[in-house]
Design an enzyme around this catalytic site. Structure first.
Site, PDB file in Angstrom:
ATOM      1  N   ASP A  34       0.854  -1.190   0.000  1.00  0.00           N
ATOM      2  CA  ASP A  34       0.000   0.000   0.000  1.00  0.00           C
ATOM      3  C   ASP A  34       0.890   1.241   0.000  1.00  0.00           C
ATOM      4  O   ASP A  34       1.895   1.306   0.710  1.00  0.00           O
ATOM      5  CB  ASP A  34      -0.919  -0.002   1.227  1.00  0.00           C
ATOM      6  CG  ASP A  34      -2.053   1.004   1.089  1.00  0.00           C
ATOM      7  OD1 ASP A  34      -3.215   0.569   0.940  1.00  0.00           O
ATOM      8  OD2 ASP A  34      -1.783   2.222   1.130  1.00  0.00           O
ATOM      9  N   ILE A  35       0.490   2.242  -0.770  1.00  0.00           N
ATOM     10  CA  ILE A  35       1.316   3.452  -0.908  1.00  0.00           C
ATOM     11  C   ILE A  35       1.308   4.297   0.371  1.00  0.00           C
ATOM     12  O   ILE A  35       2.202   5.102   0.592  1.00  0.00           O
ATOM     13  CB  ILE A  35       0.830   4.278  -2.128  1.00  0.00           C
ATOM     14  CG1 ILE A  35       1.928   5.182  -2.653  1.00  0.00           C
ATOM     15  CG2 ILE A  35      -0.437   5.068  -1.826  1.00  0.00           C
ATOM     16  CD1 ILE A  35       1.640   5.767  -4.027  1.00  0.00           C
ATOM     17  N   GLU A 101     -12.134   3.534  -1.779  1.00  0.00           N
ATOM     18  CA  GLU A 101     -11.533   4.592  -2.597  1.00  0.00           C
ATOM     19  C   GLU A 101     -11.229   4.117  -4.014  1.00  0.00           C
ATOM     20  O   GLU A 101     -11.293   4.901  -4.955  1.00  0.00           O
ATOM     21  CB  GLU A 101     -10.232   5.085  -1.952  1.00  0.00           C
ATOM     22  CG  GLU A 101     -10.467   5.879  -0.675  1.00  0.00           C
ATOM     23  CD  GLU A 101      -9.174   6.257   0.030  1.00  0.00           C
ATOM     24  OE1 GLU A 101      -8.085   5.930  -0.486  1.00  0.00           O
ATOM     25  OE2 GLU A 101      -9.269   6.866   1.103  1.00  0.00           O
ATOM     26  N   VAL A 102     -10.851   2.867  -4.130  1.00  0.00           N
ATOM     27  CA  VAL A 102     -10.454   2.345  -5.442  1.00  0.00           C
ATOM     28  C   VAL A 102     -11.449   1.249  -5.844  1.00  0.00           C
ATOM     29  O   VAL A 102     -11.552   0.219  -5.162  1.00  0.00           O
ATOM     30  CB  VAL A 102      -9.016   1.772  -5.401  1.00  0.00           C
ATOM     31  CG1 VAL A 102      -8.625   1.268  -6.785  1.00  0.00           C
ATOM     32  CG2 VAL A 102      -8.033   2.832  -4.916  1.00  0.00           C
ATOM     33  N   HIS A 106     -10.226  -5.419  -3.708  1.00  0.00           N
ATOM     34  CA  HIS A 106      -8.924  -5.659  -3.079  1.00  0.00           C
ATOM     35  C   HIS A 106      -9.127  -6.032  -1.622  1.00  0.00           C
ATOM     36  O   HIS A 106     -10.096  -5.616  -0.987  1.00  0.00           O
ATOM     37  CB  HIS A 106      -8.009  -4.438  -3.179  1.00  0.00           C
ATOM     38  CG  HIS A 106      -8.618  -3.154  -2.701  1.00  0.00           C
ATOM     39  ND1 HIS A 106      -9.503  -2.434  -3.455  1.00  0.00           N
ATOM     40  CD2 HIS A 106      -8.458  -2.446  -1.552  1.00  0.00           C
ATOM     41  CE1 HIS A 106      -9.875  -1.344  -2.803  1.00  0.00           C
ATOM     42  NE2 HIS A 106      -9.253  -1.325  -1.632  1.00  0.00           N
ATOM     43  N   HIS A 108      -7.010  -5.742   1.947  1.00  0.00           N
ATOM     44  CA  HIS A 108      -5.869  -5.212   2.684  1.00  0.00           C
ATOM     45  C   HIS A 108      -5.419  -6.293   3.672  1.00  0.00           C
ATOM     46  O   HIS A 108      -6.252  -6.828   4.419  1.00  0.00           O
ATOM     47  CB  HIS A 108      -6.255  -4.003   3.535  1.00  0.00           C
ATOM     48  CG  HIS A 108      -6.800  -2.821   2.790  1.00  0.00           C
ATOM     49  ND1 HIS A 108      -6.089  -1.642   2.661  1.00  0.00           N
ATOM     50  CD2 HIS A 108      -7.985  -2.615   2.166  1.00  0.00           C
ATOM     51  CE1 HIS A 108      -6.829  -0.759   1.996  1.00  0.00           C
ATOM     52  NE2 HIS A 108      -7.987  -1.318   1.689  1.00  0.00           N
TER      53      HIS A 108
HETATM   54  P1  AMP Z   1      -9.846   1.402  -0.099  1.00  0.00           P
HETATM   55  O1  AMP Z   1     -10.300   2.574   0.701  1.00  0.00           O
HETATM   56  O2  AMP Z   1     -10.136   0.088   0.562  1.00  0.00           O
HETATM   57  O3  AMP Z   1     -10.354   1.466  -1.529  1.00  0.00           O
HETATM   58  O4  AMP Z   1      -8.270   1.480  -0.117  1.00  0.00           O
HETATM   59  C1  AMP Z   1      -7.508   1.900  -1.218  1.00  0.00           C
HETATM   60  C2  AMP Z   1      -6.052   1.806  -0.812  1.00  0.00           C
HETATM   61  O5  AMP Z   1      -5.260   1.961  -1.964  1.00  0.00           O
HETATM   62  C3  AMP Z   1      -5.588   2.875   0.196  1.00  0.00           C
HETATM   63  O6  AMP Z   1      -5.087   2.220   1.364  1.00  0.00           O
HETATM   64  C4  AMP Z   1      -4.494   3.633  -0.562  1.00  0.00           C
HETATM   65  O7  AMP Z   1      -3.421   4.015   0.271  1.00  0.00           O
HETATM   66  C5  AMP Z   1      -4.071   2.609  -1.594  1.00  0.00           C
HETATM   67  N1  AMP Z   1      -3.498   3.151  -2.823  1.00  0.00           N
HETATM   68  C6  AMP Z   1      -3.973   4.151  -3.586  1.00  0.00           C
HETATM   69  N2  AMP Z   1      -3.184   4.351  -4.652  1.00  0.00           N
HETATM   70  C7  AMP Z   1      -2.190   3.438  -4.574  1.00  0.00           C
HETATM   71  C8  AMP Z   1      -1.056   3.134  -5.376  1.00  0.00           C
HETATM   72  N3  AMP Z   1      -0.777   3.801  -6.498  1.00  0.00           N
HETATM   73  N4  AMP Z   1      -0.231   2.134  -4.978  1.00  0.00           N
HETATM   74  C9  AMP Z   1      -0.501   1.450  -3.847  1.00  0.00           C
HETATM   75  N5  AMP Z   1      -1.556   1.684  -3.054  1.00  0.00           N
HETATM   76  C10 AMP Z   1      -2.386   2.670  -3.407  1.00  0.00           C
END
Ligand code: AMP
Length: 122
Positions: A34-35, A101-102, A106, A108
């Site tokens: 995770d970034i 967010e994405v 996924h 974690h």
């Molecule tokens: P979620 O809220 O479960 O969708 O979490 C999305 C996660 O993606 C967050 O913990 C971010 O820090 C992580 N994230 C966003 N962009 C990137 C990236 N380019 N590389 C790695 N992790 C990312």
């Protein structure tokens, strides 16, 4: 209905358009750091297929994709030393209430410090 946005950041990672710190990669699954890590170990595990949420993946992925994903998550928990250590937490956010967010499914994997109880306040 699950409409998949192929411009999401994990889709771009899968296409090699933006870099990632890969932890492991299999036929159907990619895991990377995770970034913005929330714990000493914070790994994101994603299927290579276009799925938005856990329920979407569970309903429409093949048995091979699901088995590969599930075994990869477990293997990382072992290889990161979490399973034999003090444990870990798996989190998968879906939709607005969970603040996903994405919009690419996924999980974690977080661990390496005490994580508290499962939910904070909204
Ligand atoms: P979620 O809220 O479960 O969708 O979490 C999305 C996660 O993606 C967050 O913990 C971010 O820090 C992580 N994230 C966003 N962009 C990137 C990236 N380019 N590389 C790695 N992790 C990312």
């Amino acid at each position: 209905m699950h409409s998949y946005d192929d411009q999401n950041i994990f889709a771009k990672i899968l296409r090699g358009e933006i870099p990632n710190k890969t932890v492991t990669e299999t036929e159907h699954t990619l895991a990377f750091e995770d970034i913005a890590p929330q714990a000493p170990t914070h790994v994101l595990v994603i299927p290579k297929g276009a799925y938005v949420t856990y329920d979407h993946f569970a309903a429409e992925a093949s048995d091979a994709e699901i088995a590969d994903f599930t075994r990869t998550v477990g293997r990382i928990c072992n290889e990161a030393g979490l399973a034999a250590g003090n444990g870990y937490r798996l989190i998968s956010n879906a939709g607005e209430d969970a603040v996903q967010e994405v919009p690419h499914f996924h999980v974690h994997i977080v661990g390496g410090r005490p994580l508290g109880r499962i939910l904070g306040k909204a």
